[in-house]
Design a protein around this motif. Structure first.
Motif, short mmCIF file in Angstrom:
data_model
loop_
_atom_site.label_atom_id
_atom_site.label_comp_id
_atom_site.label_asym_id
_atom_site.label_seq_id
_atom_site.Cartn_x
_atom_site.Cartn_y
_atom_site.Cartn_z
N GLY A 98 57.99 85.37 6.35
CA GLY A 98 57.47 86.56 5.66
C GLY A 98 56.78 87.51 6.62
O GLY A 98 56.95 88.74 6.53
N ARG A 134 55.71 81.37 5.36
CA ARG A 134 54.71 82.36 5.79
C ARG A 134 55.14 83.04 7.08
O ARG A 134 55.02 84.26 7.22
CB ARG A 134 53.35 81.68 5.98
CG ARG A 134 52.59 81.41 4.71
CD ARG A 134 51.14 81.04 4.98
NE ARG A 134 50.98 79.97 5.95
CZ ARG A 134 50.96 78.66 5.65
NH1 ARG A 134 51.09 78.29 4.40
NH2 ARG A 134 50.81 77.77 6.60
N LEU A 138 59.11 87.93 -1.35
CA LEU A 138 58.27 86.91 -0.72
C LEU A 138 57.43 86.18 -1.76
O LEU A 138 57.25 84.97 -1.69
CB LEU A 138 57.38 87.53 0.35
CG LEU A 138 58.12 88.08 1.57
CD1 LEU A 138 57.15 88.76 2.52
CD2 LEU A 138 58.87 86.97 2.27
N ARG A 192 59.64 83.78 -3.69
CA ARG A 192 60.03 82.63 -2.90
C ARG A 192 58.90 81.61 -2.83
O ARG A 192 59.12 80.42 -2.87
CB ARG A 192 60.42 83.08 -1.50
CG ARG A 192 61.51 82.23 -0.94
CD ARG A 192 61.88 82.52 0.44
NE ARG A 192 62.29 83.91 0.66
CZ ARG A 192 62.38 84.44 1.86
NH1 ARG A 192 62.11 83.71 2.92
NH2 ARG A 192 62.76 85.68 2.03
N ARG A 193 57.68 82.06 -2.74
CA ARG A 193 56.53 81.14 -2.66
C ARG A 193 56.33 80.42 -3.97
O ARG A 193 55.97 79.27 -4.01
CB ARG A 193 55.25 81.90 -2.30
CG ARG A 193 55.18 82.24 -0.85
CD ARG A 193 53.84 82.80 -0.50
NE ARG A 193 53.90 83.36 0.86
CZ ARG A 193 53.40 84.52 1.19
NH1 ARG A 193 52.79 85.26 0.30
NH2 ARG A 193 53.51 84.96 2.42
#
Length: 100
Positions: free
Chosen positions: A69, A66, A94, A97-98
Protein backbone atom coordinates in the motif's frame (compact mmCIF):
# COMPACT_ATOMS: atom_id res chain seq x y z
CA UNK A 1 19.59 -77.63 69.72
CA UNK A 2 18.18 -75.97 66.59
CA UNK A 3 17.35 -72.25 66.54
CA UNK A 4 14.95 -70.71 64.06
CA UNK A 5 15.79 -67.18 62.94
CA UNK A 6 12.89 -65.14 61.53
CA UNK A 7 13.47 -62.34 59.06
CA UNK A 8 11.00 -59.59 58.21
CA UNK A 9 9.14 -60.08 54.93
CA UNK A 10 10.52 -56.86 53.41
CA UNK A 11 14.07 -58.06 53.84
CA UNK A 12 13.64 -60.55 51.00
CA UNK A 13 14.22 -58.99 47.59
CA UNK A 14 11.46 -61.01 45.94
CA UNK A 15 8.87 -59.68 48.43
CA UNK A 16 10.03 -56.05 48.22
CA UNK A 17 9.86 -55.75 44.42
CA UNK A 18 7.19 -57.76 42.66
CA UNK A 19 8.49 -59.08 39.36
CA UNK A 20 6.32 -59.48 36.32
CA UNK A 21 7.14 -61.23 33.15
CA UNK A 22 6.92 -58.69 30.34
CA UNK A 23 6.60 -59.94 26.81
CA UNK A 24 8.93 -58.36 24.25
CA UNK A 25 7.26 -55.29 22.72
CA UNK A 26 4.62 -55.11 25.46
CA UNK A 27 3.80 -51.74 27.00
CA UNK A 28 4.01 -51.54 30.81
CA UNK A 29 0.84 -50.57 32.66
CA UNK A 30 2.40 -47.33 33.87
CA UNK A 31 3.01 -46.25 30.28
CA UNK A 32 -0.55 -47.16 29.31
CA UNK A 33 -1.89 -44.89 32.03
CA UNK A 34 0.40 -42.03 30.99
CA UNK A 35 -0.25 -42.46 27.26
CA UNK A 36 -3.59 -40.55 27.12
CA UNK A 37 -2.13 -37.70 29.16
CA UNK A 38 0.95 -37.58 26.93
CA UNK A 39 -1.23 -37.67 23.82
CA UNK A 40 -3.34 -34.81 25.19
CA UNK A 41 -0.19 -32.78 25.88
CA UNK A 42 1.10 -33.52 22.40
CA UNK A 43 -2.24 -32.49 20.88
CA UNK A 44 -2.29 -29.30 22.93
CA UNK A 45 1.28 -28.44 21.93
CA UNK A 46 0.46 -29.06 18.27
CA UNK A 47 -2.62 -26.80 18.47
CA UNK A 48 -0.53 -24.07 20.12
CA UNK A 49 2.15 -24.41 17.42
CA UNK A 50 -0.49 -24.22 14.69
CA UNK A 51 -2.08 -21.13 16.27
CA UNK A 52 1.32 -19.44 16.60
CA UNK A 53 2.15 -20.23 12.97
CA UNK A 54 -1.22 -18.84 11.87
CA UNK A 55 -0.65 -15.61 13.84
CA UNK A 56 2.84 -15.31 12.38
CA UNK A 57 1.51 -15.74 8.82
CA UNK A 58 -1.25 -13.19 9.49
CA UNK A 59 1.35 -10.67 10.73
CA UNK A 60 3.55 -11.30 7.69
CA UNK A 61 0.57 -10.89 5.34
CA UNK A 62 -0.51 -7.65 7.05
CA UNK A 63 3.03 -6.26 6.86
CA UNK A 64 3.27 -7.10 3.15
CA UNK A 65 -0.07 -5.40 2.49
CA UNK A 66 1.07 -2.29 4.35
CA UNK A 67 4.31 -2.20 2.38
CA UNK A 68 2.49 -2.73 -0.91
CA UNK A 69 0.00 0.00 0.00
CA UNK A 70 2.82 2.40 0.81
CA UNK A 71 4.44 1.63 -2.56
CA UNK A 72 1.17 2.19 -4.39
CA UNK A 73 0.54 5.46 -2.55
CA UNK A 74 4.06 6.61 -3.50
CA UNK A 75 3.44 5.98 -7.21
CA UNK A 76 2.68 8.82 -9.52
CA UNK A 77 -0.63 9.30 -11.34
CA UNK A 78 0.75 8.02 -14.65
CA UNK A 79 2.04 4.81 -13.09
CA UNK A 80 -1.31 4.25 -11.36
CA UNK A 81 -3.11 4.84 -14.65
CA UNK A 82 -0.89 2.16 -16.23
CA UNK A 83 -2.09 -0.23 -13.50
CA UNK A 84 -5.68 0.78 -14.15
CA UNK A 85 -6.23 2.32 -10.71
CA UNK A 86 -7.05 5.95 -10.12
CA UNK A 87 -5.59 7.84 -7.16
CA UNK A 88 -9.08 8.41 -5.72
CA UNK A 89 -9.87 4.67 -5.91
CA UNK A 90 -6.60 3.60 -4.32
CA UNK A 91 -7.57 4.22 -0.68
CA UNK A 92 -10.79 2.24 -1.12
CA UNK A 93 -8.94 -0.67 -2.67
CA UNK A 94 -6.40 -0.71 0.16
CA UNK A 95 -9.11 -0.51 2.83
CA UNK A 96 -11.08 -3.29 1.17
CA UNK A 97 -8.01 -5.49 0.99
CA UNK A 98 -7.20 -5.06 4.69
CA UNK A 99 -10.73 -5.87 5.79
CA UNK A 100 -10.81 -9.07 3.70
Amino acid sequence: MNTLVLQPATARPSAAVPRRAIAPGAVPREAMVEAPAAAARTGLLQRLRDAAAERRMRRIRARRLREEGALLMAMGQHELNDLGVGRCELAGHLRGRRAG
